[in-house]
Design a protein around this motif. Structure first.
Motif, PDB file in Angstrom:
ATOM      1  N   VAL A 184      -3.385   0.189  -6.313  1.00  8.98           N
ATOM      2  CA  VAL A 184      -4.534   0.645  -5.538  1.00  8.98           C
ATOM      3  C   VAL A 184      -4.335   2.133  -5.255  1.00  8.98           C
ATOM      4  CG1 VAL A 184      -5.868   0.356  -3.434  1.00  8.98           C
ATOM      5  CG2 VAL A 184      -4.756  -1.637  -4.485  1.00  8.98           C
ATOM      6  N   GLU A 185      -5.291   2.940  -5.670  1.00  7.49           N
ATOM      7  CA  GLU A 185      -5.176   4.384  -5.478  1.00  7.49           C
ATOM      8  C   GLU A 185      -5.075   4.716  -3.994  1.00  7.49           C
ATOM      9  OE1 GLU A 185      -4.838   6.884  -7.660  1.00  7.49           O
ATOM     10  OE2 GLU A 185      -4.651   5.291  -9.172  1.00  7.49           O
ATOM     11  N   PRO A 186      -4.134   5.569  -3.610  1.00  3.92           N
ATOM     12  CA  PRO A 186      -3.959   5.911  -2.188  1.00  3.92           C
ATOM     13  C   PRO A 186      -5.233   6.504  -1.596  1.00  3.92           C
ATOM     14  CG  PRO A 186      -2.083   6.667  -3.477  1.00  3.92           C
ATOM     15  CD  PRO A 186      -3.123   6.233  -4.459  1.00  3.92           C
ATOM     16  N   ASP A 187      -5.750   5.821  -0.584  1.00  2.62           N
ATOM     17  CA  ASP A 187      -6.965   6.255   0.111  1.00  2.62           C
ATOM     18  C   ASP A 187      -6.908   5.622   1.492  1.00  2.62           C
ATOM     19  OD1 ASP A 187      -9.454   6.722   1.167  1.00  2.62           O
ATOM     20  OD2 ASP A 187     -10.578   5.943  -0.545  1.00  2.62           O
ATOM     21  N   ALA A 188      -6.798   6.439   2.521  1.00  4.11           N
ATOM     22  CA  ALA A 188      -6.631   5.924   3.878  1.00  4.11           C
ATOM     23  C   ALA A 188      -7.804   5.063   4.317  1.00  4.11           C
ATOM     24  CB  ALA A 188      -6.444   7.084   4.857  1.00  4.11           C
ATOM     25  N   ALA A 189      -8.976   5.235   3.697  1.00  2.00           N
ATOM     26  CA  ALA A 189     -10.148   4.451   4.083  1.00  2.00           C
ATOM     27  C   ALA A 189     -10.238   3.122   3.334  1.00  2.00           C
ATOM     28  CB  ALA A 189     -11.420   5.256   3.847  1.00  2.00           C
ATOM     29  N   HIS A 190      -9.447   2.979   2.277  1.00  2.00           N
ATOM     30  CA  HIS A 190      -9.501   1.747   1.492  1.00  2.00           C
ATOM     31  C   HIS A 190      -8.928   0.593   2.311  1.00  2.00           C
ATOM     32  CE1 HIS A 190      -8.753  -1.175  -1.711  1.00  2.00           C
ATOM     33  NE2 HIS A 190      -9.511  -0.440  -2.507  1.00  2.00           N
ATOM     34  N   ARG A 191      -9.521  -0.590   2.189  1.00  2.00           N
ATOM     35  CA  ARG A 191      -9.103  -1.720   3.026  1.00  2.00           C
ATOM     36  C   ARG A 191      -7.641  -2.092   2.815  1.00  2.00           C
ATOM     37  NH1 ARG A 191      -9.191  -6.806   0.504  1.00  2.00           N
ATOM     38  NH2 ARG A 191      -9.977  -6.805  -1.638  1.00  2.00           N
ATOM     39  N   VAL A 226      12.203  -7.930   2.465  1.00  2.00           N
ATOM     40  CA  VAL A 226      12.422  -6.490   2.506  1.00  2.00           C
ATOM     41  C   VAL A 226      11.167  -5.842   1.943  1.00  2.00           C
ATOM     42  CG1 VAL A 226      14.919  -6.621   2.287  1.00  2.00           C
ATOM     43  CG2 VAL A 226      13.509  -6.468   0.226  1.00  2.00           C
ATOM     44  N   GLY A 227      10.912  -4.599   2.320  1.00  2.00           N
ATOM     45  CA  GLY A 227       9.690  -3.992   1.833  1.00  2.00           C
ATOM     46  C   GLY A 227       9.658  -2.496   1.972  1.00  2.00           C
ATOM     47  N   THR A 228       8.562  -1.923   1.509  1.00  2.00           N
ATOM     48  CA  THR A 228       8.318  -0.490   1.580  1.00  2.00           C
ATOM     49  C   THR A 228       6.926  -0.277   2.152  1.00  2.00           C
ATOM     50  OG1 THR A 228       9.668  -0.125  -0.394  1.00  2.00           O
ATOM     51  CG2 THR A 228       8.166   1.651   0.259  1.00  2.00           C
ATOM     52  N   LYS A 229       6.822   0.582   3.147  1.00  2.00           N
ATOM     53  CA  LYS A 229       5.517   0.858   3.748  1.00  2.00           C
ATOM     54  C   LYS A 229       4.732   1.853   2.899  1.00  2.00           C
ATOM     55  CE  LYS A 229       6.860   0.072   8.571  1.00  2.00           C
ATOM     56  NZ  LYS A 229       6.908   0.678   9.921  1.00  2.00           N
ATOM     57  N   ALA A 230       3.419   1.731   2.949  1.00  2.00           N
ATOM     58  CA  ALA A 230       2.539   2.722   2.360  1.00  2.00           C
ATOM     59  C   ALA A 230       2.407   3.913   3.302  1.00  2.00           C
ATOM     60  CB  ALA A 230       1.171   2.105   2.081  1.00  2.00           C
ATOM     61  N   PHE A 231       1.727   4.962   2.857  1.00  2.00           N
ATOM     62  CA  PHE A 231       1.663   6.207   3.628  1.00  2.00           C
ATOM     63  C   PHE A 231       0.913   6.037   4.944  1.00  2.00           C
ATOM     64  CE2 PHE A 231      -2.207   6.060   1.247  1.00  2.00           C
ATOM     65  CZ  PHE A 231      -3.157   6.749   1.978  1.00  2.00           C
ATOM     66  N   VAL A 251      11.315 -17.089  -4.975  1.00  2.00           N
ATOM     67  CA  VAL A 251      11.518 -15.655  -5.156  1.00  2.00           C
ATOM     68  C   VAL A 251      10.148 -15.039  -5.408  1.00  2.00           C
ATOM     69  CG1 VAL A 251      12.720 -13.878  -6.457  1.00  2.00           C
ATOM     70  CG2 VAL A 251      13.783 -16.124  -6.146  1.00  2.00           C
ATOM     71  N   LEU A 252       9.663 -14.232  -4.451  1.00  2.00           N
ATOM     72  CA  LEU A 252       8.271 -13.824  -4.414  1.00  2.00           C
ATOM     73  C   LEU A 252       8.156 -12.310  -4.268  1.00  2.00           C
ATOM     74  CD1 LEU A 252       7.347 -16.472  -1.692  1.00  2.00           C
ATOM     75  CD2 LEU A 252       7.424 -16.840  -4.174  1.00  2.00           C
ATOM     76  N   ASN A 253       7.086 -11.745  -4.818  1.00  2.00           N
ATOM     77  CA  ASN A 253       6.882 -10.300  -4.702  1.00  2.00           C
ATOM     78  C   ASN A 253       5.401  -9.987  -4.605  1.00  2.00           C
ATOM     79  OD1 ASN A 253       6.308  -7.553  -6.430  1.00  2.00           O
ATOM     80  ND2 ASN A 253       8.092  -7.371  -5.108  1.00  2.00           N
ATOM     81  N   THR A 254       5.097  -8.928  -3.858  1.00  2.00           N
ATOM     82  CA  THR A 254       3.731  -8.421  -3.790  1.00  2.00           C
ATOM     83  C   THR A 254       3.765  -6.909  -3.632  1.00  2.00           C
ATOM     84  OG1 THR A 254       1.585  -8.654  -2.711  1.00  2.00           O
ATOM     85  CG2 THR A 254       3.506  -8.685  -1.276  1.00  2.00           C
ATOM     86  N   THR A 255       2.768  -6.222  -4.194  1.00  2.00           N
ATOM     87  CA  THR A 255       2.743  -4.770  -4.120  1.00  2.00           C
ATOM     88  C   THR A 255       1.346  -4.235  -4.400  1.00  2.00           C
ATOM     89  OG1 THR A 255       3.715  -2.726  -5.003  1.00  2.00           O
ATOM     90  CG2 THR A 255       3.392  -4.519  -6.562  1.00  2.00           C
ATOM     91  N   VAL A 256       1.020  -3.099  -3.765  1.00  2.00           N
ATOM     92  CA  VAL A 256      -0.195  -2.368  -4.125  1.00  2.00           C
ATOM     93  C   VAL A 256       0.160  -1.097  -4.887  1.00  2.00           C
ATOM     94  CG1 VAL A 256      -1.601  -3.253  -2.223  1.00  2.00           C
ATOM     95  CG2 VAL A 256      -0.233  -1.170  -1.880  1.00  2.00           C
ATOM     96  N   PHE A 257       1.417  -0.975  -5.300  1.00  3.85           N
ATOM     97  CA  PHE A 257       1.879   0.227  -5.996  1.00  3.85           C
ATOM     98  C   PHE A 257       1.874   0.085  -7.514  1.00  3.85           C
ATOM     99  CE2 PHE A 257       4.734   0.812  -2.036  1.00  3.85           C
ATOM    100  CZ  PHE A 257       3.705   1.431  -1.349  1.00  3.85           C
ATOM    101  N   ALA A 258       1.830  -1.143  -8.032  1.00  6.03           N
ATOM    102  CA  ALA A 258       1.935  -1.343  -9.473  1.00  6.03           C
ATOM    103  C   ALA A 258       1.306  -2.674  -9.864  1.00  6.03           C
ATOM    104  CB  ALA A 258       3.404  -1.329  -9.905  1.00  6.03           C
ATOM    105  N   ARG A 259       0.922  -2.776 -11.120  1.00  5.29           N
ATOM    106  CA  ARG A 259       0.378  -4.034 -11.624  1.00  5.29           C
ATOM    107  C   ARG A 259       1.529  -4.915 -12.090  1.00  5.29           C
ATOM    108  NH1 ARG A 259      -4.554  -5.372 -12.472  1.00  5.29           N
ATOM    109  NH2 ARG A 259      -5.254  -3.208 -12.437  1.00  5.29           N
ATOM    110  N   THR A 260       1.585  -6.130 -11.584  1.00  8.19           N
ATOM    111  CA  THR A 260       2.639  -7.077 -11.951  1.00  8.19           C
ATOM    112  C   THR A 260       2.039  -8.193 -12.807  1.00  8.19           C
ATOM    113  OG1 THR A 260       2.362  -8.495 -10.001  1.00  8.19           O
ATOM    114  CG2 THR A 260       3.797  -6.561  -9.768  1.00  8.19           C
TER     115      THR A 260
END
Length: 354
Positions: A184-191, A226-231, A251-260
């Motif tokens: 998901v492209e970084p956009d503070a207004a995006h849901r 464990v995780g990483t916060k967005a901006f 063993v589970l993963n989720t991200t808005v940084f890359a397509r899995t």
């Protein structure tokens, strides 16, 4: 060729996948639906209802009257309202489908419940378990049906998986793996990035692998994340390990940084299931033997992504006078919300006003 040899070397019945028991969406009693928040999800939902069911969409509500009217005109919906309050007061509406961002689910569902309407609420059900508990209590007191629209749970290939797990065909299940990520492209207004909309990867994408693991393993004994916060401070990525009381792992993963790959697998001592991406939508299921041989395959009929099945389940339950669904009961929704709350605590993520 099916493997007719059991684990101990003796002849056995062929290992094959069962047929789904999912009723046809057209067999459900016909209800009159009102739709809250005419966005992308609501568009897919109404398209599915009008194409694959006999359900009737009779009203749409939005905070923007023009948007509601445009949606109504597109789908031939008789009534369009410029507020959610007007929609839930429409006496022609039997059930309200809530398709807004997570942040609005609690208030909008409570409005519908207070008006005596049955409610189907998009996943994630609410922002947190506290809100979920209040909605469920209110629905029970008012005597109306309430269900989380976790559409994955109602699909034919998921019923195949349920039957396989219950039958013991896989042997003892030790490992479940599932992921869901999209860029998901970084956009503070995006849901996905907006804290005020309860954004982040977990509630929108990660709920699928977590729910799938719960479906297979049952109640979790432990959850570690464990995780990483967005901006913007919401969760951008999370890796989660869950365990069952028997010691099985998810063993589970989720991200808005890359397509899995958005695939899933269930691995047991006798065989494993492999579910194609997107595993949470109508997907091919393969039964794989201990020696990696393909034993059987289930290929679903992709009914517009499958959103019609959850609506049909709600209609069947309401027709039978039920207040909740056995496929997605209130207890499972509450369990999921408590688990997601715990993961967010591990990640240090909270939403405004919680």
């Amino acid at each position: 060729m099916p493997n007719n040899r059991s684990v101990d070397g003796h002849d056995a019945a062929p290992m094959v996948l069962p047929a789904p028991r999912t009723p046809s969406p057209r067999d459900a009693p016909v209800l009159k639906w009102g739709v809250v928040a005419p966005g992308w999800v609501a568009t897919r939902f109404v398209e599915a209802l009008q194409t694959y069911t006999d359900q009737k969409v009779v009203a749409v509500g939005s905070r923007d009257a023009g948007r509601a009217r445009a949606f109504a005109d597109r789908f031939g919906i008789p009534a369009a309202y410029g507020s959610y309050a007007e929609l839930v007061e429409d006496r022609d509406v039997d059930i309200v489908y809530i398709a807004s961002p997570h942040s609005g689910h609690f208030e909008q569902a409570m409005q519908a419940i207070d008006a005596g309407r049955h409610v189907l609420v998009e996943k994630a059900f609410t922002r947190n378990a506290r809100e979920a508990e209040q909605l469920i209590e209110a629905a029970r007191e008012r005597g109306v049906f309430l269900m989380e629209a976790m559409w994955m749970r109602f699909l034919p290939h998921i019923d195949v998986i349920r039957q396989v797990i219950a039958s013991g065909l896989l042997g003892e299940v030790h490992t479940v793996m599932a992921d869901h990520g999209l860029p998901v492209e970084p956009d503070a207004a995006h849901r996905h990035y907006a804290p005020e909309l309860a954004g982040g990867a977990l509630l929108d994408l990660g709920i699928y692998p977590v729910s799938f693991a719960s479906l297979v393993l049952g109640p979790f004994a432990s959850v570690t994340a464990v995780g990483t916060k967005a901006f913007t401070g919401v969760d951008g990525q999370a890796s989660i390990v869950v365990t069952s009381p028997s010691g099985a792992h998810g063993v589970l993963n989720t991200t808005v940084f890359a397509r899995t790959p958005t695939t899933a697998s269930v691995c047991g001592t006798h065989a494993r299931l492999e579910i194609d991406g997107h595993f949470y939508g109508p997907a091919e299921v393969r039964l794989i033997g201990r020696d990696h041989e393909l034993l059987d395959t289930f290929v679903p009929d992709p009914l517009d992504g499958g959103l019609c099945y959850q609506a049909a389940e709600a209609a069947r339950c309401i027709g039978a006078g039920l207040l909740e669904s056995a496929v997605m009961p209130h207890s499972e929704t509450l369990s999921m919300m408590h688990i997601l709350d715990g993961i967010r605590r591990d990640l240090g993520v909270s939403f405004p006003g919680e």
